[in-house]
Design an enzyme around this catalytic site. Structure first.
Site, PDB file in Angstrom:
ATOM      1  N   ASP A 179     -20.331 -11.886  51.002  1.00 37.36           N
ATOM      2  CA  ASP A 179     -20.856 -13.210  51.358  1.00 37.36           C
ATOM      3  C   ASP A 179     -22.038 -13.569  50.462  1.00 37.36           C
ATOM      4  O   ASP A 179     -22.665 -12.706  49.862  1.00 37.36           O
ATOM      5  CB  ASP A 179     -21.290 -13.210  52.829  1.00 37.36           C
ATOM      6  N   GLU A 238     -15.480 -15.858  50.599  1.00 36.41           N
ATOM      7  CA  GLU A 238     -15.378 -17.165  51.210  1.00 36.41           C
ATOM      8  C   GLU A 238     -14.922 -18.154  50.149  1.00 36.41           C
ATOM      9  O   GLU A 238     -15.380 -18.102  49.016  1.00 36.41           O
ATOM     10  CB  GLU A 238     -16.756 -17.547  51.738  1.00 36.41           C
ATOM     11  N   CYS A 297     -23.655  -8.693  74.167  1.00 35.39           N
ATOM     12  CA  CYS A 297     -23.484  -7.245  73.989  1.00 35.39           C
ATOM     13  C   CYS A 297     -24.753  -6.552  73.493  1.00 35.39           C
ATOM     14  O   CYS A 297     -24.763  -5.341  73.285  1.00 35.39           O
ATOM     15  CB  CYS A 297     -22.313  -6.951  73.043  1.00 35.39           C
ATOM     16  N   ASP A 302     -27.237 -11.927  57.553  1.00 36.51           N
ATOM     17  CA  ASP A 302     -26.285 -12.007  56.448  1.00 36.51           C
ATOM     18  C   ASP A 302     -25.180 -10.959  56.548  1.00 36.51           C
ATOM     19  O   ASP A 302     -24.020 -11.225  56.235  1.00 36.51           O
ATOM     20  CB  ASP A 302     -27.017 -11.866  55.114  1.00 36.51           C
TER      21      ASP A 302
HETATM   22 ZN   LIG Z   1     -22.167  -9.500  70.843  1.00 37.94          ZN
END
Ligand SMILES: [Zn+2]
Length: 278
Positions: A56, A140, A215, A222
């Site tokens: 990325d 991407e 979670c 990034d």
């Molecule tokens: Zn999560």
């Protein structure tokens, strides 16, 4: 030429290669180049492996890998940029049509050339390494035009470095039997938890790390985005859709199914031409 030219070879010609085309060119800095086009039969696919990586564009780094690695801009780039600014200031002070102006113009061109050379060298090293190490490389499918809308990104990846990077990645992958998957700009990859798939409401540009409300995983902004990219690329590859640049979908909107720990979710795909939110 009446006598041999003083030539600096960038590398030896491949064994038994006969150049089919010779191109002579000169750049703005006044340097001459001779390019020899030949068939290299020595390029063989690498042994396949099972590694996959998401790559990325970072805000503060040139590239971010899903492995957590951050690749910085070439060394000296910042220094070169100040030198460039200085040379450009000098140039603006010289009288039009004067000898000194021509000299100053050459100086600006030389600094430009140095920046481009170092960047290309850097990109070659990165792409060769990434292609060697990974069977699948997910990037991407963003256009430079989209990138340049954002001032901070523009600085991080100026000079069309991204398209150069992508080009190198693609031809080297072809040489070495690797696969590049370009995923269309699809979902708010920065706000999506790569561990559980929960979506964070807001993610201002200055937030570098964040913790998922569901979670409780703490993410580097990034690296999390690179992981989402990787997951999307692998999902697209598995269902055979969007493996090649999937520019736009009929009607302008589509959805991508993604598997996250057994849960299937539909992720909105950005409309063509829509502003990118990060
Ligand atoms: Zn999560």
């Amino acid at each position: 030429m009446s006598e041999p030219l003083r030539i600096v070879w960038s590398r030896p010609l491949p064994a038994a290669a006969t150049p089919s085309t010779v191109t002579v060119s000169q750049d703005n800095a006044g340097r001459w180049f001779v390019s020899l086009l030949c068939e290299d039969t020595g390029v063989k696919p690498l042994p396949p492996n099972a590694e996959a990586v998401g790559i990325d564009v970072g805000l503060d780094h040139l590239l971010i890998l899903s492995t957590g690695e951050k690749i910085t801009n070439p060394r000296h780039e910042r220094y070169d940029r100040t030198q460039l600014a200085k040379a450009q200031r000098e140039l603006s002070r010289k009288a039009k049509g004067s000898k000194n102006r021509e000299k100053a113009r050459r100086r600006v061109a030389r600094v430009h050339a140095r920046i481009t050379d170092r960047r290309r060298d850097h990109l070659h090293k990165i792409t060769t390494r990434l292609v060697r190490e990974n069977q699948t490389l997910v990037i991407e499918d963003l256009t430079v035009r989209n990138l340049l809308k954002n001032g901070r990104l523009a600085r991080a990846i100026s000079d069309a470095a991204w398209s150069e990077f992508r080009g190198m990645l693609e031809y080297k992958s072809q040489w070495y039997g690797r696969e590049v998957i370009a995923v269309d700009r699809f979902f708010p990859s920065s706000r999506l938890c790569s561990a559980c798939g929960a979506l964070k409401d807001r993610m201002p540009l200055n937030v570098r790390t964040w913790t998922c409300d569901r979670c409780a995983t703490t993410h580097d902004r990034d690296v999390n985005a690179a992981n989402n990219l990787l997951a999307a690329g692998l999902a697209a590859s598995a269902c055979g859709a969007g493996v090649r640049p999937q520019r736009r979908t009929p009607g302008g909107q589509s959805a991508m199914k993604q598997e996250f720990g057994g849960a299937t979710r539909r992720v909105p795909v950005r409309r063509a031409g829509e502003e990118v939110k990060r």
